[in-house]
Design an enzyme around this catalytic site. Sequence first.
Site, PDB file in Angstrom:
ATOM      1  N   ARG A   1      38.251  49.041  47.380  1.00  0.00           N
ATOM      2  CA  ARG A   1      37.323  49.565  46.365  1.00  0.00           C
ATOM      3  C   ARG A   1      37.803  50.894  45.806  1.00  0.00           C
ATOM      4  NH1 ARG A   1      31.362  47.389  48.168  1.00  0.00           N
ATOM      5  NH2 ARG A   1      32.073  45.916  49.721  1.00  0.00           N
TER       6      ARG A   1
ATOM      7  N   GLU B   1      37.631  48.322  53.267  1.00  0.00           N
ATOM      8  CA  GLU B   1      36.690  48.514  52.162  1.00  0.00           C
ATOM      9  C   GLU B   1      37.092  49.690  51.279  1.00  0.00           C
ATOM     10  OE1 GLU B   1      34.554  46.414  51.372  1.00  0.00           O
ATOM     11  OE2 GLU B   1      33.938  45.316  53.169  1.00  0.00           O
TER      12      GLU B   1
ATOM     13  N   GLU C   1      32.426  35.826  43.752  1.00  0.00           N
ATOM     14  CA  GLU C   1      33.525  34.869  43.933  1.00  0.00           C
ATOM     15  C   GLU C   1      33.494  33.674  42.986  1.00  0.00           C
ATOM     16  OE1 GLU C   1      31.771  36.209  46.459  1.00  0.00           O
ATOM     17  OE2 GLU C   1      33.321  37.531  47.302  1.00  0.00           O
TER      18      GLU C   1
ATOM     19  N   ASP D   1      39.107  35.278  54.725  1.00  0.00           N
ATOM     20  CA  ASP D   1      39.253  34.866  53.319  1.00  0.00           C
ATOM     21  C   ASP D   1      40.427  35.500  52.567  1.00  0.00           C
ATOM     22  OD1 ASP D   1      37.927  37.314  53.539  1.00  0.00           O
ATOM     23  OD2 ASP D   1      36.296  36.816  52.175  1.00  0.00           O
TER      24      ASP D   1
HETATM   25  C1  DMJ Z   1      34.109  42.352  47.856  1.00  0.00           C
HETATM   26  O1  DMJ Z   1      34.123  43.560  48.445  1.00  0.00           O
HETATM   27  C2  DMJ Z   1      35.464  41.709  47.846  1.00  0.00           C
HETATM   28  O2  DMJ Z   1      35.505  40.705  46.916  1.00  0.00           O
HETATM   29  C3  DMJ Z   1      35.839  41.192  49.191  1.00  0.00           C
HETATM   30  O3  DMJ Z   1      37.053  40.505  49.153  1.00  0.00           O
HETATM   31  C4  DMJ Z   1      34.780  40.249  49.687  1.00  0.00           C
HETATM   32  N1  DMJ Z   1      33.488  40.837  49.645  1.00  0.00           N
HETATM   33  C5  DMJ Z   1      33.053  41.494  48.441  1.00  0.00           C
HETATM   34  C6  DMJ Z   1      32.446  40.600  47.400  1.00  0.00           C
HETATM   35  O4  DMJ Z   1      31.771  39.540  47.829  1.00  0.00           O
END
Ligand code: DMJ
Length: 674
Positions: A309, A305, A574, A438
């Site tokens: 980010r 994270e 998404e 994912d």
């Molecule tokens: C975000 O932090 C990123 O897109 C991550 O890949 C998946 N979760 C969240 C958004 O849904």
Amino acid sequence: MYSAAAAAAALPPRRDFISVTLSPEEAVGTGGYNNSKAWRRRSCWRKWKQLSRLQRSVILFLFAFLAVCGVISYTSMGEPWKSLTYKSLDDQRIEPEIPGLKLANPAVLPAPQKADANLGDSPELSPQKPPKPPHVRRGPSNLQIKPPRRDVRLKTRHDTSRVVEEPVQADKEEKTEKSVISWRGAVIEPDQSTEPPSSKIKDPEKPSSVEAEVQKEPVPINERQMAVIEAFHHAWKGYKDFAWGHDELKPLSKSYSEWFGLGLTLIDALDTMWILGLKEEFEEARKWVANNLVFDKNVDVNLFESTIRILGGLLSTYHLSGDSLFLEKAKDIGNRLMPAFKTPSKIPYSDVNIGRGTAHPPRWTSDSTVAEVTSIQLEFRELSRLSGDEKFQKAVDEVMKHVHTLSGKNDGLVPMFINTNSGQFTHLGVYTLGARADSYYEYLLKQWIQGGKKENELLEDYMRAIEGVKKHLLQRSQPRKLTFVGELAHGHFSAKMDHLVCFLPGTLALGAHNGLTADHMKLAEALIETCYQMYAQVETGLSPEIVHFNLHAQKGHKDVEIKPADRHNLLRPETVESLFYMYRFTGDKKYQDWGWEILQNFNKYTRVPTGGYTSINNVQNPSNPEPRDKMESFFLGETLKYMFLLFSDDIDLINLDKYVFNTEAHPLPIWVPA
Ligand code: DMJ
């Protein structure tokens, strides 16, 4: 009375003309004496009138002649100035051929490069259309967007037009650096010598080359983009009023929540502000980063994270703004995250204490999730390229190489967990494109693109995985026959699809755009329709976190079923992300329309009047969607950014042949642009 009627008569009918009215006396030029005060003041005019018609004609002719000479000499004097100004660019084209001669370092995207190759080929540098002289600016304390000394064409705050500073007398220390900086994300070209750092990472402080960008006609901002800006302002107001400098806004309780205590929303939103053109907000946030963002804290952060980010946000903001403050911060956090890789298997731990320099897995397991350890590569690789320090890339490349060789995959599909001691997959037999796996798939393709499409193992793994998806996870729902991606658990298919999976249509489309099979585009088209239906078939027009598709037609049943535990919406990006890719690559306006519907529904059901947006608990109850009192940082970092880009018709507003988005929507340069 004299008028210009005669001249006007010579003009085609209906053309405008200026009528000049003089007194009859003046008109005929007889010049009777008038001793009034006013008349005396006009002594020049009187003298003029006393001249003969021939004398006046001669004087007028002389004036005209002098004026013509003046214009001619002005233009010819301008040439040397122009050629002086452009010389730097010309120099760049030839200098790389001189052995040992180093070129000026770009303010952004410093990297090893054979500079002449790109520059020479660039149609943007054709003689017919000379490039704008680069604006030169760099330095830790200077924002590249700071007001230029003259003529910055920033029309309005919300104007989408690119803003380029005209040539200025740049500061001395800046003179060797050349880049075109403007108030828009797309303006800085990442093709400035973007070569993979694999063989030898050169010191980015050493000179490299720069390709200047020729300015195109500004693309005007449209109403939908304005609506996104308005939404951003509203969200930002809440954050600023109640959560400034904290991780997330709690808009209902008018407070905030901390996760890492690092101003997560502010950092995630930096490049969005840049792209939306929110200069004031950006500068204010930049000040906070400069004065308040400190990583030397005894705090545990999640490696994935904080990479996607914080590191991703800082790197992309550095690229867009050229402001080295962001690079310095990126290096700092990058270094502090490195202890995560000190594991027996080199598969990183999930958590790092960035103050103490220690790392550990979650308390209950020594596993990390596969998505987490394989979705930090774009950022660490880029950090190596920029910092000249190989260690970042080495660490993450090792993870990818290791995962490439691992057994336990199912036709390219990976399990969700990997053990940090053994380096083996655990909890075998469950395959999903949703949570915990994912972005593994997303980053296979994106790393391949980032590195100039040379790293074949990445492509192989991606192609194999998509075949695995087709073979094991694709199904069609009833009654509308929507193609969806389900899950496989120990041989059993489940018709469950996370909203997170909606990144896939965009990724497939990106692959097809980069030369992969057209089948991928077909699948992308089918899947984005499904993701849209996950919104459209729901009472609020907002998707739940998870849906289950009906495999059998039942009277009165839609394709999408929602379980009570899954009916929340976290303002996730998404679907909007994929709509953006689909619109970019197809130009089909329906994708914009779908995104527009979604934005309106966010406004209707998640907007908090006092500022901010909130995630909600129940997308099926329009009269009470049950606000959860939290605005996730990705709403500003991703959702609104992708909305803005979706509504734009300017393909250079983050050109997808030059940038690749990380999984948190932070654009990073492609090392060898298409
Ligand atoms: C975000 O932090 C990123 O897109 C991550 O890949 C998946 N979760 C969240 C958004 O849904």
